[in-house]
Motif scaffolding. Structure first.
Motif, mmCIF file in Angstrom:
data_model
loop_
_atom_site.group_PDB
_atom_site.id
_atom_site.type_symbol
_atom_site.label_atom_id
_atom_site.label_comp_id
_atom_site.label_asym_id
_atom_site.label_seq_id
_atom_site.Cartn_x
_atom_site.Cartn_y
_atom_site.Cartn_z
ATOM 1 N N THR A 1 6.071 -11.966 3.112
ATOM 2 C CA THR A 1 4.719 -12.167 3.618
ATOM 3 C C THR A 1 4.018 -13.235 2.788
ATOM 4 O O THR A 1 4.620 -13.857 1.923
ATOM 5 C CB THR A 1 3.907 -10.856 3.553
ATOM 6 N N ASP A 25 14.763 -9.995 -1.301
ATOM 7 C CA ASP A 25 15.108 -8.736 -0.651
ATOM 8 C C ASP A 25 13.813 -7.964 -0.475
ATOM 9 O O ASP A 25 12.738 -8.474 -0.777
ATOM 10 C CB ASP A 25 16.093 -7.937 -1.514
ATOM 11 N N SER A 26 13.910 -6.739 -0.028
ATOM 12 C CA SER A 26 12.734 -5.893 0.131
ATOM 13 C C SER A 26 12.643 -4.908 -1.021
ATOM 14 O O SER A 26 13.651 -4.312 -1.406
ATOM 15 C CB SER A 26 12.822 -5.117 1.451
ATOM 16 N N ILE A 27 11.444 -4.732 -1.553
ATOM 17 C CA ILE A 27 11.226 -3.759 -2.619
ATOM 18 C C ILE A 27 11.530 -2.342 -2.123
ATOM 19 O O ILE A 27 11.765 -1.434 -2.901
ATOM 20 C CB ILE A 27 9.781 -3.865 -3.176
ATOM 21 N N THR A 28 11.600 -2.174 -0.810
ATOM 22 C CA THR A 28 11.929 -0.865 -0.248
ATOM 23 C C THR A 28 13.440 -0.615 -0.198
ATOM 24 O O THR A 28 13.872 0.475 0.157
ATOM 25 C CB THR A 28 11.352 -0.709 1.171
ATOM 26 N N ASN A 29 14.238 -1.601 -0.566
ATOM 27 C CA ASN A 29 15.690 -1.449 -0.597
ATOM 28 C C ASN A 29 16.063 -0.792 -1.929
ATOM 29 O O ASN A 29 16.430 -1.452 -2.895
ATOM 30 C CB ASN A 29 16.376 -2.808 -0.435
ATOM 31 N N ILE A 63 2.567 -3.383 7.666
ATOM 32 C CA ILE A 63 3.074 -4.245 6.596
ATOM 33 C C ILE A 63 2.480 -3.809 5.251
ATOM 34 O O ILE A 63 3.176 -3.736 4.245
ATOM 35 C CB ILE A 63 2.745 -5.728 6.882
ATOM 36 N N GLU A 66 4.176 -0.575 4.185
ATOM 37 C CA GLU A 66 5.560 -0.872 3.791
ATOM 38 C C GLU A 66 5.636 -1.463 2.390
ATOM 39 O O GLU A 66 6.426 -1.034 1.560
ATOM 40 C CB GLU A 66 6.184 -1.841 4.804
ATOM 41 N N THR A 67 4.802 -2.455 2.115
ATOM 42 C CA THR A 67 4.852 -3.143 0.827
ATOM 43 C C THR A 67 4.209 -2.342 -0.296
ATOM 44 O O THR A 67 4.799 -2.174 -1.360
ATOM 45 C CB THR A 67 4.146 -4.522 0.938
ATOM 46 N N GLY A 71 7.100 0.571 -0.776
ATOM 47 C CA GLY A 71 7.732 -0.287 -1.796
ATOM 48 C C GLY A 71 7.266 0.043 -3.170
ATOM 49 O O GLY A 71 7.971 -0.022 -4.146
#
Length: 71
Positions: A1, A25-29, A63, A66-67, A71
């Protein structure tokens, strides 16, 4: 984003370039984050990509959640 861009690290590069690793990558991974923590063994973990604009949290709440929360 809008909150996470590689250019944001430019101020760190002159002094710390040999110590920086950019991972896109995504902090949610959770599996990836766990792998990175085991591999790099950092002294600290700081998330700089938080969604901070209130108007964006209203307009695009998924969003934001999510973040900032997941995350």
């Amino acid at each position: 984003t809008y909150a996470g861009h590689e250019e944001s690290l430019n101020w760190l590069r002159p002094q710390y370039d040999n110590r920086l690793t950019l991972v896109v990558d995504s902090i949610t991974n959770g599996a990836k984050v766990s792998e990175l923590l085991k591999t790099h063994k950092p002294d600290a973990l700081v998330a700089f990509a938080a969604e901070s604009h209130v108007d964006n949290s209203i307009a695009a709440s998924a969003i934001f959640i999510e973040t900032n929360i997941i995350g």
